[in-house]
Scaffold this active site. Structure first.
Site, short mmCIF file in Angstrom:
data_model
loop_
_atom_site.label_atom_id
_atom_site.label_comp_id
_atom_site.label_asym_id
_atom_site.label_seq_id
_atom_site.Cartn_x
_atom_site.Cartn_y
_atom_site.Cartn_z
N LYS A 277 10.66 11.71 -32.78
CA LYS A 277 9.92 12.78 -33.47
C LYS A 277 9.68 13.91 -32.47
CE LYS A 277 6.22 13.35 -36.80
NZ LYS A 277 5.28 12.65 -37.70
N GLU A 360 -2.99 4.98 -50.43
CA GLU A 360 -4.37 5.27 -50.83
C GLU A 360 -4.90 4.21 -51.78
OE1 GLU A 360 -1.85 7.35 -50.61
OE2 GLU A 360 -2.55 8.83 -49.17
N ARG A 388 -3.69 9.26 -55.86
CA ARG A 388 -2.87 8.06 -55.79
C ARG A 388 -3.70 6.79 -56.03
NH1 ARG A 388 2.05 8.17 -52.84
NH2 ARG A 388 3.37 9.65 -53.96
C1 LIG Z 1 3.15 16.37 -44.86
C2 LIG Z 1 2.16 15.34 -45.23
O1 LIG Z 1 1.29 15.61 -46.06
C3 LIG Z 1 2.23 14.02 -44.60
S1 LIG Z 1 3.49 13.64 -43.58
C4 LIG Z 1 2.86 12.10 -43.27
C5 LIG Z 1 3.51 11.16 -42.33
C6 LIG Z 1 4.85 10.75 -42.85
O2 LIG Z 1 5.42 9.86 -41.90
P1 LIG Z 1 6.98 9.59 -41.97
O3 LIG Z 1 7.27 8.56 -40.97
O4 LIG Z 1 7.38 9.34 -43.36
O5 LIG Z 1 7.65 10.98 -41.55
P2 LIG Z 1 7.76 11.67 -40.10
O6 LIG Z 1 6.72 12.77 -40.10
O7 LIG Z 1 9.14 12.21 -40.02
O8 LIG Z 1 7.51 10.61 -39.08
C7 LIG Z 1 1.68 11.90 -44.00
C8 LIG Z 1 0.84 10.67 -43.94
N1 LIG Z 1 1.34 12.99 -44.76
C9 LIG Z 1 0.14 13.01 -45.61
C10 LIG Z 1 0.31 12.18 -46.88
C11 LIG Z 1 -0.61 11.21 -47.19
N2 LIG Z 1 -0.54 10.51 -48.36
C12 LIG Z 1 0.47 10.78 -49.22
C13 LIG Z 1 0.52 10.01 -50.50
N3 LIG Z 1 1.40 11.71 -48.97
C14 LIG Z 1 1.32 12.42 -47.82
N4 LIG Z 1 2.27 13.37 -47.62
#
Ligand SMILES: CC(=O)c1sc(CCOP(=O)(O)OP(=O)(O)O)c(C)[n+]1Cc1cnc(C)nc1N
Ligand SMILES: [Mg+2]
Length: 614
Positions: A277, A360, A388
């Protein structure tokens, strides 16, 4: 510049590997340049540049569907699918979205912002493809964080059963926003170690073969047995999904090679891709948490900037102190430790802190379990993400009137993240649930008072506060609050504005020193302060909220007046019945008419002419 030659993914087919590698560099620079200006999801997007180039090299978007889970990591995808000339407008008002969005491009297969939806979406597309006799690929890119979401795991279960041809790319960078959590995450780490083991094995085999073929044969058989054992352990096999990997997510040549092969396979395949990342930008590699979504920065000299003292920090400071006073307090976050201001709390109270991952629903029902066993759980959760866990709030918490506190952050429009992240439905979806109480503090002091009292009143309590800064208050202050009461901040002779949270400031600004206009801090939405409402019903009333007009605070006031048989003139100001796009919060409030100017206009329409500037 190679990027100049790329106006669509088809232009990638004619590039040499050297040109593709050069293009990856140019794309990284462009992502850094624009995110430095506009803010945005920098580290996530930097981590998947090679993966996105390989996907668009091998597949034919938009005929082939490439879905990005959450869609926050798709900046390289936007740059190679005809939006490089608009990329500088990223997340700006009127500009392109920070997430993939179907209405923005035929190459954006899904509109997203909430995690864990890509696999069910992909399953639906594969089902439709086969029913309609079409022949195209369906590819879903999902992060290790998003894979902690129940929707994603449930979809895998169905995908494995139906055996539809599709490719799932697990982008494993070991990070959600914070460090990723969960048993699967631990397992992926082991697999990565195995990757290292495989490399070491290859080396070992060569040496062993040269020394003693017999010994080599024995070791090989033992390894095969171990492999079988390992594969049986591999959950994807249990789900009926072919697992391939882990592979290096930055090896562009290797990715193209493996994707060419995998696209020919029948049934569902999961390619486990390991990425870094923030790849290619030292500060983001070193601290992918801060650089997950930084505000603007100086790309030449990137430094963390403080965005001021926020409501989230005020909440975090309050619960950290409260936990020292209340041993039963327990705080849960669904993967938003930093966003919800809980870093300090997680350090000071690790035994009463839980990050459940991006789920959630699990957060809320785990809180219900804690409450059933006598704990006092607080679920720290964004308004938009609480959507959610709506059934869990009803079924697992409210029916038994369990003492669960919902600290609802980002309540109201949130700005550049746009409609998937605006927290504008929580009043409507919570106030209809029996036993729920709902409050909105005007400042950090009232937040502290409400949090402390909420742990005493029992039953489900939602305390909502906006994405904004707030004046810091001293530690140790725990003022009393008359639960369920409103507060008159300014007397008026003709009309009273009923407001709370962020809109209270707008109301006070609109009222100015006009003696005709009163202002009330309507800090409790459920229960409403009916006693005060009855008194105020002798005046005209104007309600204003940073929430959908339909079903919000104003609706609650109208219903209460009706039940009390009172009929004053009432105007309700709130957000319109449409999705507000991304843009600066003040501009969105202006568009919706809930800002001071909008309030003044409503007052004029109620016959309270503007006081001419003296
Ligand atoms: C943008 C946003 O709101 C993000 S990006 C992210 C991390 C995603 O991790 P992943 O490993 O899938 O991707 P990476 O960043 O490439 O490591 C979260 C928790 N959130 C908040 C979040 C919380 N809860 C839900 C249902 N959707 C989102 N988008
Ligand atoms: Mg991740």
């Amino acid at each position: 510049m190679v990027l100049e030659k790329v106006n669509g993914p088809e232009d990638l087919k004619n590039l040499s590997l050297e040109e593709l590698l050069l293009l990856a560099e140019e794309i990284r620079s462009e992502i850094i340049r624009v995110t430095a200006q506009n803010g945005g999801h920098l580290a996530s997007s930097l981590g998947v540049v090679e993966l996105i180039l390989a996907l668009h090299r091998v597949f034919q978007s938009p005929k082939d569907k490439i879905l990005f889970d959450v869609g926050h990591q798709a900046y390289a995808h936007k740059l190679v699918t005809g939006r490089k000339d608009r990329f500088h407008t990223l997340r700006q008002e009127g500009g392109i979205s920070g997430f993939t969005k179907v209405s923005e491009s035929p190459h954006d297969a899904i509109t997203v912002g909430h995690a864990s939806t890509s696999l069910a979406n992909a399953l639906g597309m594969a089902l439709a493809r086969d029913l309609r006799g079409e022949d195209h690929h369906v590819v879903a890119v999902i992060g290790d964080g998003a894979l902690t979401g129940g929707m994603a795991l449930a979809a895998l279960n169905k995908i494995g059963e139906l055996q539809k041809r599709m490719l799932i790319i697990l982008n494993d960078n070991e990070m959600s926003i914070s460090e990723n959590v969960g048993a699967l995450n631990k397992y992926f780490k082991e697999l990565q170690i195995r990757k290292w083991v495989q490399d070491a094995e290859k080396l070992g085999r060569n040496i062993l073969e040269r020394i003693s073929p017999q010994l080599f044969g024995l070791v090989d058989r033992a390894k095969e047995a171990a492999k079988l054992l390992l594969h049986q352990e591999n959950p994807f096999y249990a789900w009926g999904i072919r697992y391939v990997g882990p592979v290096d997510g930055h090896d562009l040549k290797g990715l193209i090679h493996i994707l060419e092969h995998l696209k020919e396979l029948e049934g569902p395949t999961l390619l486990h891709v390991v990425t870094k990342k923030g790849k290619g930008y030292k500060v983001a590699e070193a601290d992918p948490i801060y650089w997950h979504g930084p505000p603007g920065f100086n790309p030449e000299k990137p430094e963390k900037v403080s965005k001021g003292y926020s409501w989230s920090q005020a909440f975090g400071d309050a619960v950290t102190e409260l936990a020292h006073l209340e041993p039963k307090l327990f705080v849960i976050t669904p993967a938003m430790r930093e966003g919800s201001g809980l870093v300090r709390y997680s350090i000071e109270h690790p035994e009463r802190y839980l990050d459940v991952g991006i789920c959630e629903d699990v957060a809320v029902t785990t809180a219900a379990g804690l409450a059933l066993k006598g704990m006092k759980p607080i679920v720290a959760i964004y308004s938009t993400f609480l959507q959610r866990a709506y059934d869990q709030a009803i079924h697992d918490v409210a029916i038994e009137n369990l003492p669960v506190v919902f600290a609802i952050d980002r309540a109201g429009v949130v700005g550049a993240d746009g409609p998937t992240h605006h927290g504008v439905f929580d009043i409507a979806y919570l106030r209809t649930i029996p036993n729920f109480q709902i409050a909105a503090p005007k400042d950090a002091l009232e937040l502290r008072a409400m949090l402390k009292k909420a742990l005493e009143v029992g039953g489900p309590v939602a305390i909502r506060y906006p994405r904004d800064n707030v004046e810091r208050v001293e530690e140790g202050l725990w003022p009393e609050i008359a639960w369920g009461t409103w507060e008159v901040l300014k007397e008026g002779t003709e009309v009273y504005i009923l407001a709370f949270g962020k809109t209270l400031r707008y109301a006070l600004e609109a009222a100015g020193d006009d003696p005709r206009v009163g202002v009330v801090n309507a800090r409790f939405l459920k229960p409403l302060d009916r006693e005060m409402l009855r008194k105020l019903s002798h005046y005209k009333l104007l309600t204003v909220e940073d929430h959908q007009k339909m079903g919000g605070f104003g609706s609650a006031v109208l219903e209460a007046l009706n039940e009390m048989g009172l009929r004053p003139e009432v105007r309700v100001l709130g957000l319109p019945d449409r999705f507000l796009e991304h843009g600066p919060i003040p501009s969105l409030h202006r568009q919706a008419g809930i800002d001071p100017e909008g309030i003044r206009k409503a007052l004029e329409e109620m016959g309270v002419e503007r006081v001419r500037e003296r």
